[in-house]
Motif scaffolding. Structure first.
Motif, PDB file in Angstrom:
ATOM      1  N   PHE A   5      -4.854   2.261  11.140  1.00 54.81           N
ATOM      2  CA  PHE A   5      -4.233   0.981  11.484  1.00 54.81           C
ATOM      3  C   PHE A   5      -5.304  -0.042  11.851  1.00 54.81           C
ATOM      4  CE2 PHE A   5      -2.017  -2.082  14.187  1.00 54.81           C
ATOM      5  CZ  PHE A   5      -0.905  -2.363  13.403  1.00 54.81           C
ATOM      6  N   GLY A   6      -6.340   0.408  12.592  1.00 57.57           N
ATOM      7  CA  GLY A   6      -7.453  -0.486  12.896  1.00 57.57           C
ATOM      8  C   GLY A   6      -8.183  -0.937  11.648  1.00 57.57           C
ATOM      9  N   LEU A   7      -8.343  -0.010  10.693  1.00 55.50           N
ATOM     10  CA  LEU A   7      -8.955  -0.354   9.405  1.00 55.50           C
ATOM     11  C   LEU A   7      -8.133  -1.408   8.681  1.00 55.50           C
ATOM     12  CD1 LEU A   7     -10.778   0.077   6.914  1.00 55.50           C
ATOM     13  CD2 LEU A   7      -9.449   2.123   6.393  1.00 55.50           C
ATOM     14  N   ALA A   8      -6.811  -1.232   8.688  1.00 61.79           N
ATOM     15  CA  ALA A   8      -5.938  -2.192   8.010  1.00 61.79           C
ATOM     16  C   ALA A   8      -6.002  -3.568   8.652  1.00 61.79           C
ATOM     17  CB  ALA A   8      -4.494  -1.679   8.028  1.00 61.79           C
ATOM     18  N   GLY A   9      -6.158  -3.619   9.981  1.00 61.25           N
ATOM     19  CA  GLY A   9      -6.217  -4.904  10.656  1.00 61.25           C
ATOM     20  C   GLY A   9      -7.585  -5.564  10.614  1.00 61.25           C
ATOM     21  N   ALA A  10      -8.635  -4.739  10.734  1.00 64.00           N
ATOM     22  CA  ALA A  10      -9.990  -5.303  10.815  1.00 64.00           C
ATOM     23  C   ALA A  10     -10.560  -5.674   9.455  1.00 64.00           C
ATOM     24  CB  ALA A  10     -10.924  -4.306  11.508  1.00 64.00           C
TER      25      ALA A  10
ATOM     26  N   GLY B  88      -3.522   0.547  -1.215  1.00 63.63           N
ATOM     27  CA  GLY B  88      -3.072   1.900  -1.547  1.00 63.63           C
ATOM     28  C   GLY B  88      -3.966   2.948  -0.913  1.00 63.63           C
ATOM     29  N   LEU B  89      -5.278   2.699  -0.899  1.00 65.76           N
ATOM     30  CA  LEU B  89      -6.212   3.630  -0.270  1.00 65.76           C
ATOM     31  C   LEU B  89      -5.961   3.723   1.229  1.00 65.76           C
ATOM     32  CD1 LEU B  89      -8.752   5.421  -0.356  1.00 65.76           C
ATOM     33  CD2 LEU B  89     -10.124   3.336  -0.159  1.00 65.76           C
ATOM     34  N   ILE B  90      -5.750   2.583   1.873  1.00 64.38           N
ATOM     35  CA  ILE B  90      -5.505   2.586   3.318  1.00 64.38           C
ATOM     36  C   ILE B  90      -4.208   3.321   3.648  1.00 64.38           C
ATOM     37  CG2 ILE B  90      -4.923   1.104   5.276  1.00 64.38           C
ATOM     38  CD1 ILE B  90      -6.958  -0.897   4.261  1.00 64.38           C
ATOM     39  N   ALA B  91      -3.134   3.010   2.913  1.00 66.25           N
ATOM     40  CA  ALA B  91      -1.850   3.667   3.184  1.00 66.25           C
ATOM     41  C   ALA B  91      -1.930   5.163   2.911  1.00 66.25           C
ATOM     42  CB  ALA B  91      -0.753   3.030   2.335  1.00 66.25           C
ATOM     43  N   SER B  92      -2.723   5.567   1.933  1.00 68.69           N
ATOM     44  CA  SER B  92      -2.833   6.999   1.618  1.00 68.69           C
ATOM     45  C   SER B  92      -3.451   7.784   2.771  1.00 68.69           C
ATOM     46  CB  SER B  92      -3.668   7.193   0.348  1.00 68.69           C
ATOM     47  OG  SER B  92      -5.050   6.970   0.593  1.00 68.69           O
ATOM     48  N   MET B  93      -4.226   7.114   3.622  1.00 66.67           N
ATOM     49  CA  MET B  93      -4.838   7.817   4.746  1.00 66.67           C
ATOM     50  C   MET B  93      -3.777   8.255   5.754  1.00 66.67           C
ATOM     51  SD  MET B  93      -8.287   5.572   5.360  1.00 66.67           S
ATOM     52  CE  MET B  93      -9.444   5.288   4.018  1.00 66.67           C
ATOM     53  N   TRP B  94      -2.753   7.428   5.968  1.00 72.07           N
ATOM     54  CA  TRP B  94      -1.642   7.860   6.827  1.00 72.07           C
ATOM     55  C   TRP B  94      -0.936   9.062   6.224  1.00 72.07           C
ATOM     56  CZ3 TRP B  94      -0.687   2.073   7.346  1.00 72.07           C
ATOM     57  CH2 TRP B  94      -1.093   1.611   8.593  1.00 72.07           C
TER      58      TRP B  94
ATOM     59  N   GLY C 211       0.807  -1.214   0.000  1.00 69.23           N
ATOM     60  CA  GLY C 211       0.000   0.000   0.000  1.00 69.23           C
ATOM     61  C   GLY C 211       0.834   1.255   0.000  1.00 69.23           C
ATOM     62  N   LEU C 212       1.908   1.270   0.794  1.00 65.10           N
ATOM     63  CA  LEU C 212       2.770   2.449   0.838  1.00 65.10           C
ATOM     64  C   LEU C 212       3.483   2.677  -0.486  1.00 65.10           C
ATOM     65  CD1 LEU C 212       4.277   2.057   4.428  1.00 65.10           C
ATOM     66  CD2 LEU C 212       2.731   3.860   3.641  1.00 65.10           C
ATOM     67  N   SER C 213       3.842   1.589  -1.159  1.00 63.53           N
ATOM     68  CA  SER C 213       4.487   1.745  -2.467  1.00 63.53           C
ATOM     69  C   SER C 213       3.516   2.314  -3.495  1.00 63.53           C
ATOM     70  CB  SER C 213       5.036   0.398  -2.956  1.00 63.53           C
ATOM     71  OG  SER C 213       3.977  -0.518  -3.226  1.00 63.53           O
ATOM     72  N   VAL C 214       2.230   1.924  -3.389  1.00 62.20           N
ATOM     73  CA  VAL C 214       1.215   2.461  -4.312  1.00 62.20           C
ATOM     74  C   VAL C 214       0.907   3.907  -3.963  1.00 62.20           C
ATOM     75  CG1 VAL C 214      -1.192   2.266  -5.070  1.00 62.20           C
ATOM     76  CG2 VAL C 214       0.205   0.202  -4.774  1.00 62.20           C
TER      77      VAL C 214
END
Length: 502
Positions: free
Chosen positions: A127-132, A358-364, A11-14
């Motif tokens: 992070f909770g979104l990524a895990g759940a 990619g969407l999840i990592a973009s939130m950080w 995700g971070l690479s995207v």
């Protein structure tokens, strides 16, 4: 854990690619701007920008639209604190104590607390979104057509529960949304349904003119009729950092707000606004200084700001894992995904892993961007309030017409947008909410498909919906919610809560 880390690395690479970083920044800036400007919320903005996303890569489009959503939570707090005018519904509570802190010369500290609490909540909730999300996606993979149908029924019932006003009006909007979703060609028989002999309706009602007409145009027209003037706080910002006492009181409130927002964001119809109100109530009850609330209590800023940002992040979970949008903006994002041929739901994770992670990592990345760009640009955001709405309101209307036309290069879509604009404006005047209608419009085709498959597999026996344990349990919850809504005490409580909210 190792699998999760590898997914986050993907995700971070995207999200870290130059193109996606650019659209993340655009979304964060646009979200902050529309959060600052009262009357121009994220739902309105996303509705207007849907035609643009048609020409973007799906990942870039969703990263930008998501940035608008959580960016608006940041922008709304700026004007809530400085001019006592929340740019967003979720920032209404922040204005209560944030503006009082500003009047006492602590505007800089209030803004810093709001930004840092939002950053903390956004990072934790993401992070909770990524895990759940992967866990929920695996669980729902065992669902069959009956369970999916029951789940969508529950989502629509939840939208009734969270609708502001008479539940009967929300039910009427859901019925209208489902009817509109059925217009066009029957996917099974190929017969035309409710097209009224209009060739352009053979493929159904287009989502873009519907969304722009119901959300964007009525909101612009309402603001043009009642332009607002705001008195900007004249005192200069100083001490752009909370002191030790403020920090010691703020961080526990931010932690509690993050937990409240993360949980409520998952619930259909929950999201940022409800989370901020419940967080404020919680902080007032738990505080050792309850009399300071309404007079400049720092907990009244930290808790709600953490809650609304956490709720904004975790509200993506139902959309990405179940394919069920939990609120109006998630319905628009679901529409954006379907424009690109992507079906929201548990299969997104396996069929489009770049988009999902990619969407999840973009939130950080987006939350970090928001803190970096917001505090230095506070003066610019506040000066935007001095621009009369009558100057850029008509330009927004022109932009709406261009957007409706551009998707299919069709003048008929502009006419459809105008028709839905009249409907949306009438709904606004008569206190009918558009959100249940749009949720039903998005879920309608999926409900029809799953109900059809259920009946085919059961040889026409609809009782399969209540004989399978999971679907029966979900439908039982939906019925229980409807029964509770019919109770006089619950109806009085909802009415009082919404009056307090407005």
């Amino acid at each position: 854990m190792g699998e999760l880390l590898s997914h986050l690395q993907l995700g971070l690479s995207v999200a870290g690619s130059p193109v996606n970083l650019f659209y993340c920044l655009v979304g964060a800036l646009a979200g902050t701007l529309i959060g600052v400007l009262p009357g121009l919320g994220p739902v309105t903005t996303v509705a207007m920008l849907l035609p643009i996303t048609y020409y973007l890569d799906p990942t870039s489009a969703l990263i930008m639209l998501a940035g608008i959503y959580y960016g608006a939570q940041y922008g709304g707090s700026t004007t809530a604190i400085l001019v006592n005018m929340p740019g967003e519904n979720s920032s209404v509570v922040t204005a209560i104590d944030g503006y009082q802190m500003a009047r006492k010369g602590r505007a800089g500290a209030a803004l810093a607390v709001a930004a840092l609490a939002s950053l903390f909540a956004g990072c934790v909730a993401t992070f909770g979104l990524a895990g759940a999300a992967p866990i929920m996606a695996k669980l729902v993979l065992v669902f069959g057509a009956p369970e999916y149908f029951a789940l969508m029924v529950l989502g629509l019932v939840a939208s009734i529960a969270m609708a502001n006003g008479d539940p009967l009006k929300a039910i009427a909007m859901i019925a209208l949304g489902i009817l509109l979703s059925l217009v066009g060609t029957d996917p099974s028989s190929g017969l035309l349904r409710m097209t009224m002999g209009i060739p352009e309706l053979v493929d159904g009602v287009d989502f873009v003119p519907l969304a722009i007409g119901l959300f964007a145009v009525p909101e612009i027209l309402a603001n043009l009729r009642a332009p607002q003037e705001h008195g900007v706080l004249q005192s200069k910002l100083k001490d752009l950092w909370p002191n030790r006492k403020e920090a010691s009181r703020a961080w526990p409130a931010a932690v509690r707000g993050t937990i409240i927002g993360s949980v409520l964001g998952i619930l259909p119809g929950g999201g940022a606004t409800l989370a901020s109100f419940i967080s404020y109530t919680t902080e007032k009850k738990l505080s050792r200084y309850p009399k300071e609330f309404g007079q400049g209590a720092v907990e009244g800023v930290a808790g709600p700001e953490a809650a609304n940002n956490a709720g904004a992040q975790t509200s993506f979970i139902p959309l990405l894992t179940l394919g069920i949008p939990g609120n109006a903006l998630m319905a628009l994002l679901a529409g954006a995904m379907t424009l690109h041929g992507i079906q929201p739901g548990p299969l997104v994770m396996t069929s489009n892993p770049d988009l999902f992670w990619g969407l999840i990592a973009s939130m950080w990345i987006g939350n970090l961007m928001l803190v970096v760009i917001n505090l230095p640009l506070i003066g610019i955001w506040v000066s935007m309030l001095k621009i009369p709405y009558r100057l850029f309101g008509p330009a927004l209307l022109v932009f709406c017409c261009i957007g409706a036309f551009s998707v299919n290069n069709s003048g008929f879509d502009v006419l459809m947008m105008m028709a839905f604009s009249l409907l949306g404006y009438a709904m606004m005047k008569w206190k009918f909410e558009a959100a249940p209608l749009v949720l039903a419009f998005v879920l309608g085709p999926m409900m029809e498909d799953n109900l059809r498959r259920t009946l085919l597999l059961a040889h026409g026996d609809a009782s399969v919906l209540v004989t399978r344990p999971i679907s029966a349990g979900i439908l039982l919850v939906a019925v229980a919610v409807l029964v509770l809504l019919a109770l006089p005490a619950i109806r009085r409580g909802r009415k009082a809560a919404f009056v307090e909210e407005t």
